[in-house]
Design a protein around this motif. Structure first.
Motif, PDB file in Angstrom:
ATOM      1  N   ILE A   1       3.330 -47.223 -30.487  1.00 54.46           N
ATOM      2  CA  ILE A   1       3.869 -48.020 -29.375  1.00 54.46           C
ATOM      3  C   ILE A   1       4.880 -47.214 -28.573  1.00 54.46           C
ATOM      4  N   SER A   2       5.734 -46.461 -29.251  1.00 54.28           N
ATOM      5  CA  SER A   2       6.703 -45.640 -28.513  1.00 54.28           C
ATOM      6  C   SER A   2       5.979 -44.572 -27.698  1.00 54.28           C
ATOM      7  N   GLY A   3       4.939 -43.957 -28.268  1.00 53.35           N
ATOM      8  CA  GLY A   3       4.147 -42.971 -27.526  1.00 53.35           C
ATOM      9  C   GLY A   3       3.461 -43.579 -26.323  1.00 53.35           C
ATOM     10  N   PHE A   4       2.906 -44.773 -26.501  1.00 53.91           N
ATOM     11  CA  PHE A   4       2.241 -45.482 -25.392  1.00 53.91           C
ATOM     12  C   PHE A   4       3.235 -45.787 -24.275  1.00 53.91           C
ATOM     13  N   ILE A   5       4.419 -46.264 -24.639  1.00 50.51           N
ATOM     14  CA  ILE A   5       5.450 -46.579 -23.635  1.00 50.51           C
ATOM     15  C   ILE A   5       5.829 -45.320 -22.862  1.00 50.51           C
TER      16      ILE A   5
ATOM     17  N   PHE B   1      23.537 -36.163 -20.027  1.00 52.29           N
ATOM     18  CA  PHE B   1      24.895 -35.665 -20.205  1.00 52.29           C
ATOM     19  C   PHE B   1      25.702 -36.626 -21.085  1.00 52.29           C
ATOM     20  N   PHE B   2      25.606 -37.927 -20.780  1.00 52.59           N
ATOM     21  CA  PHE B   2      26.368 -38.909 -21.556  1.00 52.59           C
ATOM     22  C   PHE B   2      25.815 -39.096 -22.968  1.00 52.59           C
ATOM     23  N   ILE B   3      24.487 -39.008 -23.115  1.00 51.66           N
ATOM     24  CA  ILE B   3      23.902 -39.063 -24.460  1.00 51.66           C
ATOM     25  C   ILE B   3      24.389 -37.873 -25.283  1.00 51.66           C
ATOM     26  N   ALA B   4      24.436 -36.699 -24.656  1.00 47.93           N
ATOM     27  CA  ALA B   4      24.936 -35.505 -25.350  1.00 47.93           C
ATOM     28  C   ALA B   4      26.390 -35.687 -25.767  1.00 47.93           C
ATOM     29  N   LEU B   5      27.189 -36.281 -24.876  1.00 49.32           N
ATOM     30  CA  LEU B   5      28.589 -36.547 -25.233  1.00 49.32           C
ATOM     31  C   LEU B   5      28.678 -37.489 -26.436  1.00 49.32           C
ATOM     32  N   GLU B   6      27.804 -38.517 -26.464  1.00 51.00           N
ATOM     33  CA  GLU B   6      27.776 -39.420 -27.621  1.00 51.00           C
ATOM     34  C   GLU B   6      27.510 -38.647 -28.905  1.00 51.00           C
ATOM     35  N   MET B   7      26.531 -37.740 -28.834  1.00 45.99           N
ATOM     36  CA  MET B   7      26.144 -36.981 -30.025  1.00 45.99           C
ATOM     37  C   MET B   7      27.244 -36.024 -30.459  1.00 45.99           C
ATOM     38  N   ILE B   8      27.870 -35.345 -29.505  1.00 43.74           N
ATOM     39  CA  ILE B   8      28.884 -34.344 -29.829  1.00 43.74           C
ATOM     40  C   ILE B   8      30.194 -34.993 -30.282  1.00 43.74           C
ATOM     41  N   LEU B   9      30.632 -36.019 -29.552  1.00 44.98           N
ATOM     42  CA  LEU B   9      31.933 -36.635 -29.823  1.00 44.98           C
ATOM     43  C   LEU B   9      31.882 -37.769 -30.834  1.00 44.98           C
ATOM     44  N   GLY B  10      30.670 -38.228 -31.179  1.00 45.35           N
ATOM     45  CA  GLY B  10      30.544 -39.309 -32.155  1.00 45.35           C
ATOM     46  C   GLY B  10      31.003 -40.649 -31.615  1.00 45.35           C
ATOM     47  N   ILE B  11      30.827 -40.857 -30.308  1.00 39.99           N
ATOM     48  CA  ILE B  11      31.199 -42.126 -29.689  1.00 39.99           C
ATOM     49  C   ILE B  11      29.932 -42.869 -29.275  1.00 39.99           C
ATOM     50  N   THR B  12      30.060 -44.150 -28.966  1.00 34.26           N
ATOM     51  CA  THR B  12      28.923 -44.942 -28.515  1.00 34.26           C
ATOM     52  C   THR B  12      29.204 -45.476 -27.125  1.00 34.26           C
ATOM     53  N   LEU B  13      28.404 -45.024 -26.171  1.00 33.76           N
ATOM     54  CA  LEU B  13      28.516 -45.520 -24.801  1.00 33.76           C
ATOM     55  C   LEU B  13      27.452 -46.578 -24.530  1.00 33.76           C
ATOM     56  N   TYR B  14      26.260 -46.396 -25.135  1.00 35.13           N
ATOM     57  CA  TYR B  14      25.152 -47.323 -24.949  1.00 35.13           C
ATOM     58  C   TYR B  14      24.993 -48.137 -26.219  1.00 35.13           C
TER      59      TYR B  14
ATOM     60  N   ALA C   1      10.651 -48.833 -31.835  1.00 37.26           N
ATOM     61  CA  ALA C   1       9.820 -48.221 -30.781  1.00 37.26           C
ATOM     62  C   ALA C   1      10.539 -48.274 -29.440  1.00 37.26           C
ATOM     63  N   PHE C   2      11.141 -49.423 -29.148  1.00 34.05           N
ATOM     64  CA  PHE C   2      11.926 -49.583 -27.924  1.00 34.05           C
ATOM     65  C   PHE C   2      13.152 -50.407 -28.270  1.00 34.05           C
ATOM     66  N   PRO C   3      14.352 -49.971 -28.017  1.00 33.47           N
ATOM     67  CA  PRO C   3      14.786 -48.834 -27.221  1.00 33.47           C
ATOM     68  C   PRO C   3      15.226 -47.605 -28.015  1.00 33.47           C
ATOM     69  N   LEU C   4      15.083 -47.620 -29.360  1.00 36.45           N
ATOM     70  CA  LEU C   4      15.581 -46.494 -30.147  1.00 36.45           C
ATOM     71  C   LEU C   4      14.821 -45.202 -29.845  1.00 36.45           C
ATOM     72  N   ILE C   5      13.480 -45.273 -29.810  1.00 39.16           N
ATOM     73  CA  ILE C   5      12.682 -44.068 -29.548  1.00 39.16           C
ATOM     74  C   ILE C   5      12.358 -43.950 -28.060  1.00 39.16           C
ATOM     75  N   ALA C   6      11.645 -44.921 -27.524  1.00 41.24           N
ATOM     76  CA  ALA C   6      11.290 -44.909 -26.092  1.00 41.24           C
ATOM     77  C   ALA C   6      12.325 -45.740 -25.341  1.00 41.24           C
ATOM     78  N   GLY C   7      13.520 -45.229 -25.271  1.00 43.61           N
ATOM     79  CA  GLY C   7      14.616 -45.936 -24.616  1.00 43.61           C
ATOM     80  C   GLY C   7      14.948 -45.348 -23.268  1.00 43.61           C
ATOM     81  N   PRO C   8      16.057 -45.777 -22.698  1.00 38.43           N
ATOM     82  CA  PRO C   8      16.449 -45.294 -21.371  1.00 38.43           C
ATOM     83  C   PRO C   8      16.557 -43.779 -21.291  1.00 38.43           C
ATOM     84  N   GLY C   9      17.082 -43.157 -22.334  1.00 32.89           N
ATOM     85  CA  GLY C   9      17.243 -41.704 -22.319  1.00 32.89           C
ATOM     86  C   GLY C   9      15.917 -40.976 -22.279  1.00 32.89           C
ATOM     87  N   SER C  10      14.983 -41.367 -23.164  1.00 29.37           N
ATOM     88  CA  SER C  10      13.696 -40.664 -23.211  1.00 29.37           C
ATOM     89  C   SER C  10      12.851 -40.945 -21.970  1.00 29.37           C
ATOM     90  N   LEU C  11      12.897 -42.162 -21.437  1.00 28.89           N
ATOM     91  CA  LEU C  11      12.112 -42.483 -20.240  1.00 28.89           C
ATOM     92  C   LEU C  11      12.639 -41.728 -19.022  1.00 28.89           C
TER      93      LEU C  11
END
Length: 192
Positions: free
Chosen positions: A46-50, A81-94, A110-120
């Motif tokens: 499903i994530s691949g299809f999305i 950029f903001f997803i990268a900041l979340e990963m580096i700083l250990g904060i949650t923006l989304y 499948a959505f939104p963890l894998i096929a979410g706003p960042g990947s789309l």
């Protein structure tokens, strides 16, 4: 068909970093405990299809509302950029809501963890630079990896440990930050 190994590998790595399936192992393990079971194949398909559907329909939707791909790529670069900041700083923006119903394989995995706003957003950003068949190949490779990780998430989590997962998130965060800056710089030029 114009398959290019370098483009496939680059697109694969960008999507892998954005999807962050390894970094999401703790979330997946938690969802597995609450739901009792995750249908790994269903979630991966499903994530691949999305993602592949959005790769084709997303550009048409943008044209319909009057936004060009370069503008969307710049917006996507900012999200990366903001997803990268979340990963580096250990904060949650989304933030997303957890759902422990029978549909856990579809939502939120499948959505939104894998096929979410960042990947789309990333898919359309990649489309501005790479050929579509290379992006599809990268999506398929990611879906296969996602299936493998979902299927063995408990074993992977136990093997890597919390410290290992944190280190992997930081490394991919820095990689994603560099990619976001590159995408931003390449597409901002096209807007002016």
């Amino acid at each position: 068909m114009n398959l290019n190994t370098k483009e496939i590998f680059t697109a694969f790595m960008v999507l892998f970093a954005v999807i962050d399936v390894i970094g999401n192992i703790p979330v997946i393990i938690d969802l597995r405990k609450r739901a009792g079971k995750i249908e790994s194949g269903k979630a991966a398909l499903i994530s691949g299809f999305i993602m592949i559907s959005f790769l084709f329909v997303g550009k048409k939707m943008l044209h319909f509302i009057g936004i060009d791909v370069n503008s969307f790529a710049v917006a996507g670069a900012l999200i990366l950029f903001f997803i990268a900041l979340e990963m580096i700083l250990g904060i949650t923006l989304y933030k997303h809501e957890d759902n422990s119903a029978d549909t856990t394989s579809i939502f939120p995995i499948a959505f939104p963890l894998i096929a979410g706003p960042g990947s789309l957003t990333t898919l359309l950003s990649l489309r501005a630079e790479f050929s579509i068949e290379n992006i599809i190949a990268a999506v398929i490779l990611n879906v296969l990896l996602i299936y493998t990780v979902l299927k063995s998430s408990k074993k992977i989590g136990d093997f890597i440990g919390n410290t290992g997962i944190l280190i992997i998130r930081k490394i991919f965060g820095v990689l994603l930050l560099a990619i976001a800056i590159k995408l931003f710089a390449a597409n901002v030029k096209e807007l002016f």
